[in-house]
Write an enzyme that holds these catalytic residues in place. Structure first.
Site, PDB file in Angstrom:
ATOM      1  N   VAL A  62       4.528  -8.005  -4.925  1.00  0.00           N
ATOM      2  CA  VAL A  62       4.060  -6.629  -5.098  1.00  0.00           C
ATOM      3  C   VAL A  62       3.057  -6.202  -4.036  1.00  0.00           C
ATOM      4  O   VAL A  62       2.822  -5.010  -3.852  1.00  0.00           O
ATOM      5  CB  VAL A  62       3.443  -6.457  -6.502  1.00  0.00           C
ATOM      6  N   TYR A  63       2.470  -7.143  -3.292  1.00  0.00           N
ATOM      7  CA  TYR A  63       1.468  -6.767  -2.300  1.00  0.00           C
ATOM      8  C   TYR A  63       2.110  -5.925  -1.198  1.00  0.00           C
ATOM      9  O   TYR A  63       2.995  -6.390  -0.471  1.00  0.00           O
ATOM     10  CB  TYR A  63       0.821  -8.009  -1.672  1.00  0.00           C
ATOM     11  N   ALA A  64       1.649  -4.685  -1.095  1.00  0.00           N
ATOM     12  CA  ALA A  64       2.171  -3.749  -0.089  1.00  0.00           C
ATOM     13  C   ALA A  64       3.688  -3.622  -0.191  1.00  0.00           C
ATOM     14  O   ALA A  64       4.389  -3.500   0.821  1.00  0.00           O
ATOM     15  CB  ALA A  64       1.749  -4.148   1.321  1.00  0.00           C
ATOM     16  N   ASP A  65       4.179  -3.649  -1.427  1.00  0.00           N
ATOM     17  CA  ASP A  65       5.624  -3.507  -1.687  1.00  0.00           C
ATOM     18  C   ASP A  65       6.461  -4.505  -0.896  1.00  0.00           C
ATOM     19  O   ASP A  65       7.534  -4.167  -0.366  1.00  0.00           O
ATOM     20  CB  ASP A  65       6.088  -2.080  -1.364  1.00  0.00           C
TER      21      ASP A  65
END
Length: 346
Positions: A62-65
């Site tokens: 999920v980090y920065a998509d």
């Protein structure tokens, strides 16, 4: 750099690990204030960390998509064998109803997607990022076990789970002879010691590793913030509008920072370094995750591995940050001395 065992696996990981929440997201409304680092900056951060002996790196889909995984994978490059690589899943990674959670469908998709973004054919530590209130834990653990048996994942772990949820999962894994959690990633710092109520004793009892996220409380424990919101670091993530993710009693927090600064002055080091060294002195903690936007921040955090706090330092920090004893702990502690005959008491 010092190394500690990851649970009962026999795998050694650096006691300072690298967090990658600052990687990517330059145009992302949530992740831009946190870091927004591009490939060149990520390459320097990862290279500095590996050269300093860090071998444990943490990220999440999920980090920065997903951009964090992509940037990290490229930065690791041909040094993949030097890294114990961990990533996480559960959060939404797309618009569909099944683009999140811990169902078998989403677990199997997420494994493949993370492998592709990271540019690797295996993940060393695959962690569920939170508890799924919809999917039975049996389904999740079965899917994770399949990923381990397929060789796509080496070990599994959890993050942000309650102690009862972890012990339930460990029981299910044991019952079905499946891969079990070896580590749990928790929020833990001088201003947030809630993990000590149940998660730390649980980890000690079960042999799980504890890895720590946000050990500096979003930058608060760097000592760069004063009462009234004044800061000497306008670029810090905590000073950015809309980013105040971790929760704690701020007035008590400033009292803790006062003591932290005093201890740091005795050692002629930064308050941040002391805050990390304090965590490394706590029971069950295996690795403290340091995230950085600047190389000087990372270098200072890494140096915490070499700082040994004195008994006086630890006592002062414990006194100002200690939690009130919660039920049933206070009644169990009160009863314990009566179980020891007076003749045997120290």
């Amino acid at each position: 750099m010092k190394y500690r065992l990851l649970g009962r696996t026999g795998v050694w990981v650096s006691e300072i690990s690298l967090g990658t929440m600052t990687f990517g997201g330059k145009e992302h409304p949530v992740f831009r204030p946190i870091g927004g680092l591009g490939q060149d900056e990520v390459d320097r951060v990862v290279g500095t960390a590996l050269d300093a002996g860090i071998n444990f790196i943490d990220t999440a889909d999920v980090y920065a998509d997903g951009e964090s995984e992509e940037l990290l994978g490229r930065a690791i490059g041909n040094r993949r064998r030097d890294v114990v690589l961990g990533t996480k899943l559960i959060a939404p990674v797309g618009p569909g109803p099944n683009d999140q959670g811990l169902s078998r469908m989403h677990v199997m998709r997420s494994v493949e997607d993370s492998l592709r973004r990271l540019g690797t054919d295996y993940i060393d530590l695959y962690q569920i990022h939170n508890w799924d209130h919809v999917t039975p834990i049996e389904e999740t653990l079965s899917a994770l076990d399949d990923a381990v048996r397929q060789g796509k994942v080496r070990y599994i772990g959890s993050s942000n789970l309650a102690a009862w949820q972890i012990t339930q999962a460990l029981g299910v894994s044991a019952l079905h002879d499946q891969a079990k959690f070896v580590a749990n990633q928790v929020h833990y710092s001088l201003v947030s010691r809630d993990a000590e109520r149940d998660l730390v004793p649980m980890a000690q009892d079960t042999g799980l590793s504890l890895t720590v996220w946000s050990p500096l409380a979003g930058g608060f424990l760097t000592g760069k913030f004063d009462r009234g919101g004044v800061t000497t670091d306008q670029g810090s993530r905590r000073s950015q509008n809309g980013y105040d993710f971790v929760q704690f009693d701020e007035e008590k927090g400033f009292r803790i920072v006062d003591v932290l600064r005093s201890v740091a002055a005795r050692h002629e080091v930064s308050p941040a370094r002391v805050a990390l060294a304090w965590l490394l002195a706590q029971p069950a903690v295996t690795s403290v995750i340091a995230g950085a936007r600047k190389l000087e921040q990372l270098t200072d955090n890494i140096a915490a591995s070499e700082l040994t706090l004195t008994a006086q330092d630890l006592a002062e920090l414990d006194e100002v940050s200690r939690l009130p004893v919660a039920y049933p702990n206070w009644i169990q502690q009160g009863f314990a001395p009566t179980r020891i005959p007076a003749a045997n008491a120290a």
